[in-house]
Design a protein around this motif. Structure first.
Motif, PDB file in Angstrom:
ATOM      1  N   THR A 329     -73.742 -26.649 -21.006  1.00 30.93           N
ATOM      2  CA  THR A 329     -73.499 -25.322 -20.393  1.00 30.93           C
ATOM      3  C   THR A 329     -74.098 -23.599 -21.319  1.00 30.93           C
ATOM      4  N   VAL A 330     -73.912 -24.054 -22.725  1.00 32.19           N
ATOM      5  CA  VAL A 330     -74.467 -22.944 -24.184  1.00 32.19           C
ATOM      6  C   VAL A 330     -75.705 -23.115 -24.383  1.00 32.19           C
ATOM      7  N   GLU A 331     -76.673 -23.467 -24.169  1.00 28.77           N
ATOM      8  CA  GLU A 331     -78.257 -23.627 -25.059  1.00 28.77           C
ATOM      9  C   GLU A 331     -78.097 -23.304 -26.372  1.00 28.77           C
ATOM     10  N   PRO A 332     -78.754 -23.712 -27.747  1.00 32.93           N
ATOM     11  CA  PRO A 332     -78.357 -22.652 -28.796  1.00 32.93           C
ATOM     12  C   PRO A 332     -80.126 -21.872 -28.444  1.00 32.93           C
ATOM     13  N   ARG A 333     -80.608 -22.247 -28.219  1.00 29.24           N
ATOM     14  CA  ARG A 333     -81.669 -22.010 -27.614  1.00 29.24           C
ATOM     15  C   ARG A 333     -81.429 -19.580 -27.392  1.00 29.24           C
ATOM     16  N   GLN A 334     -80.527 -19.964 -25.984  1.00 24.11           N
ATOM     17  CA  GLN A 334     -79.836 -18.787 -25.612  1.00 24.11           C
ATOM     18  C   GLN A 334     -78.746 -17.887 -26.879  1.00 24.11           C
ATOM     19  N   ALA A 335     -78.557 -18.996 -27.496  1.00 17.36           N
ATOM     20  CA  ALA A 335     -77.890 -17.958 -28.359  1.00 17.36           C
ATOM     21  C   ALA A 335     -78.517 -17.574 -29.356  1.00 17.36           C
ATOM     22  N   MET A 336     -79.523 -18.148 -29.628  1.00 24.59           N
ATOM     23  CA  MET A 336     -80.514 -17.566 -30.485  1.00 24.59           C
ATOM     24  C   MET A 336     -81.131 -16.267 -29.961  1.00 24.59           C
ATOM     25  N   VAL A 337     -81.569 -15.854 -28.672  1.00 26.23           N
ATOM     26  CA  VAL A 337     -81.273 -15.011 -28.841  1.00 26.23           C
ATOM     27  C   VAL A 337     -80.855 -13.485 -28.194  1.00 26.23           C
ATOM     28  N   VAL A 338     -79.369 -14.264 -27.991  1.00 25.25           N
ATOM     29  CA  VAL A 338     -78.464 -12.952 -27.793  1.00 25.25           C
ATOM     30  C   VAL A 338     -78.840 -12.790 -29.449  1.00 25.25           C
ATOM     31  N   THR A 339     -78.449 -12.872 -30.665  1.00 28.59           N
ATOM     32  CA  THR A 339     -77.938 -12.675 -31.699  1.00 28.59           C
ATOM     33  C   THR A 339     -80.145 -11.892 -32.224  1.00 28.59           C
ATOM     34  N   GLN A 340     -80.876 -12.175 -31.998  1.00 32.46           N
ATOM     35  CA  GLN A 340     -81.955 -11.752 -32.222  1.00 32.46           C
ATOM     36  C   GLN A 340     -81.891 -10.349 -31.365  1.00 32.46           C
ATOM     37  N   ILE A 341     -81.235 -10.672 -30.128  1.00 32.30           N
ATOM     38  CA  ILE A 341     -81.213  -8.512 -29.406  1.00 32.30           C
ATOM     39  C   ILE A 341     -80.668  -8.124 -30.438  1.00 32.30           C
ATOM     40  N   LEU A 342     -78.784  -8.600 -31.041  1.00 28.30           N
ATOM     41  CA  LEU A 342     -78.024  -7.907 -31.669  1.00 28.30           C
ATOM     42  C   LEU A 342     -78.517  -7.515 -32.764  1.00 28.30           C
ATOM     43  N   GLU A 343     -78.737  -8.480 -33.634  1.00 23.50           N
ATOM     44  CA  GLU A 343     -80.036  -7.347 -34.447  1.00 23.50           C
ATOM     45  C   GLU A 343     -81.029  -6.910 -34.832  1.00 23.50           C
ATOM     46  N   ALA A 344     -81.809  -6.711 -33.913  1.00 24.80           N
ATOM     47  CA  ALA A 344     -82.348  -5.876 -33.287  1.00 24.80           C
ATOM     48  C   ALA A 344     -81.759  -4.117 -32.902  1.00 24.80           C
ATOM     49  N   VAL A 345     -80.594  -4.130 -32.503  1.00 31.35           N
ATOM     50  CA  VAL A 345     -79.816  -3.112 -32.521  1.00 31.35           C
ATOM     51  C   VAL A 345     -79.165  -2.657 -33.477  1.00 31.35           C
ATOM     52  N   TYR A 346     -78.626  -3.337 -34.440  1.00 30.16           N
ATOM     53  CA  TYR A 346     -78.334  -2.907 -35.430  1.00 30.16           C
ATOM     54  C   TYR A 346     -79.471  -2.311 -36.568  1.00 30.16           C
ATOM     55  N   GLU A 347     -80.714  -2.887 -36.605  1.00 31.94           N
ATOM     56  CA  GLU A 347     -81.758  -2.594 -36.875  1.00 31.94           C
ATOM     57  C   GLU A 347     -82.163  -1.305 -36.125  1.00 31.94           C
ATOM     58  N   SER A 348     -81.854  -0.694 -34.941  1.00 31.32           N
ATOM     59  CA  SER A 348     -82.665   0.433 -34.497  1.00 31.32           C
ATOM     60  C   SER A 348     -81.629   1.276 -35.071  1.00 31.32           C
ATOM     61  N   GLY A 349     -80.250   1.273 -35.003  1.00 29.55           N
ATOM     62  CA  GLY A 349     -79.569   2.401 -35.183  1.00 29.55           C
ATOM     63  C   GLY A 349     -79.872   2.224 -37.187  1.00 29.55           C
ATOM     64  N   ARG A 350     -80.049   1.288 -37.695  1.00 33.60           N
ATOM     65  CA  ARG A 350     -79.950   2.139 -39.379  1.00 33.60           C
ATOM     66  C   ARG A 350     -82.359   2.478 -39.382  1.00 33.60           C
ATOM     67  N   THR A 351     -83.160   2.472 -38.602  1.00 31.01           N
ATOM     68  CA  THR A 351     -84.042   3.113 -39.427  1.00 31.01           C
ATOM     69  C   THR A 351     -84.056   4.004 -38.024  1.00 31.01           C
ATOM     70  N   GLY A 352     -84.322   4.179 -37.307  1.00 34.34           N
ATOM     71  CA  GLY A 352     -84.045   5.047 -36.066  1.00 34.34           C
ATOM     72  C   GLY A 352     -84.888   5.293 -35.734  1.00 34.34           C
ATOM     73  N   LYS A 353     -85.683   3.645 -35.359  1.00 34.62           N
ATOM     74  CA  LYS A 353     -87.099   3.017 -34.740  1.00 34.62           C
ATOM     75  C   LYS A 353     -85.966   1.832 -33.435  1.00 34.62           C
ATOM     76  N   THR A 354     -87.402   2.188 -32.999  1.00 32.76           N
ATOM     77  CA  THR A 354     -87.432   0.964 -31.350  1.00 32.76           C
ATOM     78  C   THR A 354     -88.467  -0.035 -32.166  1.00 32.76           C
ATOM     79  N   ILE A 355     -87.386  -0.503 -31.916  1.00 32.30           N
ATOM     80  CA  ILE A 355     -88.310  -2.300 -32.053  1.00 32.30           C
ATOM     81  C   ILE A 355     -88.038  -3.314 -31.242  1.00 32.30           C
TER      82      ILE A 355
END
Length: 357
Positions: A329-355
């Motif tokens: 039901t939970v494919e690893p590539r789907q979960a990988m994209v979740v992590t990708q987006i979460l990391e981008a939120v953190y990076e954007s918050g840290r840098t003030g830039k859109t990722i």
């Protein structure tokens, strides 16, 4: 049905509160190895859930030498990737707790290792197995909502900061509420939309309440000195097809709009939310109407009549994938994209830039 021999790495809260009881209830798992940095915890888990001759370890590499088909990785986030990759390389199937990893690079390495070794890898997003989630997913797959172009992923607590374990430790966890509970809400939302192609992310990450005392926290006052993660975070996500997602996550926020592991979807034919049970809103015969399915009728029942919760279904799905070759039901590539987006939120918050991806 044959027994599936498994080993468990990490015998803390998520093991004892979710996976171990569900495996025991299932009855088709044989837990023959336990590992934890604190040996007493591994020993206690063995006594309650393991076979009489189950091995007890403090080094997961020793556990991987055991004759097990699958390994459960139930450790702090920082060790999800190294333990999972080592287990896959050792020829074991892996159930890894959420989030998949601290970083997108780690998650990608996990996926690539699973694909190269041919072993099963799945992530513990058990909210997909709730009755309301299953019903809504079927509605989405049937096209009842039409083109879902706007969504909100809800993971908002008012004052419910976990004060135990390593939840407040940025180094071990990679973040606070965003990576802890925001990950569930985002996973549900992407899954319903069946959309895993982000184009850009803008995020704001706050640590505004963490230094307060007399906090009114559900689990007692937190210690500001060890509270090294955010107390809230918010993301605006644009997908490649133009759809947008608003992600909100908090452990402490002065808000009464408290919702966790929920999604709101807006499509061209109908919308849906989980604010007061599952509600699907649409126009029928020129009139606005709201559908509220009765999800208590029948529930999620096993073939012999026993009721299952999301954690129970999660174990059954993993068992059937390993033993019977049934789909995950939970494919690893789907979960990988979740992590990708979460990391981008953190990076954007840290840098003030859109990722941009």
């Amino acid at each position: 049905m044959r027994k599936l021999r498994v080993g468990v790495v990490g015998c803390g809260g998520i093991a004892n509160g979710k996976h171990l009881p569900a495996m025991k209830k299932n009855g088709n798992f044989e837990i023959v190895a336990f590992c934890d940095l604190i040996e007493e915890r591994a020993q206690k888990a063995k006594e309650e859930y393991g076979t009489e001759d189950a091995g007890v370890y403090t080094d997961y590499r020793e556990l991987l030498k055991e004759d097990v088909e699958a390994v459960y990785v139930l450790t702090p986030n920082s060790s999800h990737a190294p333990v999972s990759i080592a287990a896959l390389e050792a020829g074991k199937h892996v159930m890894c707790e959420k989030p998949m990893a601290k970083t997108y690079a780690e998650a990608k390495a996990m996926v690539e290792t699973a694909e190269r070794t041919g072993k099963i890898l799945t992530i513990g997003y058990q909210n997909r197995y709730r009755t309301d989630s299953i019903y809504l997913k079927k509605a989405c797959e049937a096209g009842e909502l039409g083109d879902i172009y706007y969504a909100r992923a809800h993971a908002v607590r008012r004052r419910a900061v976990p004060t135990w374990g390593v939840f407040l430790d940025e180094e071990k966890q990679g973040g606070g509420p965003l990576i802890d509970i925001g990950t569930h809400a985002l996973d549900l939302t992407l899954w319903m939309m069946n959309n895993y192609e982000p184009e850009m992310v803008t995020g704001s990450v706050y640590r505004k309440l963490a230094d307060q005392t007399e906090t009114g926290n559900a689990w007692g006052d937190w210690d500001p000195n060890v509270f090294t993660v955010e107390d809230s975070a918010f993301g605006f996500i644009k997908m490649k097809n133009g759809a947008t997602i608003h992600l909100e996550a908090s452990w402490a926020l002065n808000s009464l709009d408290v919702r966790e592991a929920q999604t709101t979807l807006c499509g061209t034919k109908a919308g849906a939310d989980m604010a007061d049970g599952l509600r699907i809103n649409r126009v029928n015969h020129g009139r606005q109407c709201v559908e509220k399915p009765d999800l208590k009728a029948g529930g999620v029942a096993f073939y012999d009549g026993r009721e299952e919760n999301g954690s129970d279904v999660e174990q059954r799905v993993f068992y059937n994938a390993v033993v019977n070759g049934e789909p995950l039901t939970v494919e690893p590539r789907q979960a990988m994209v979740v992590t990708q987006i979460l990391e981008a939120v953190y990076e954007s918050g840290r840098t003030g830039k859109t990722i941009y991806f």
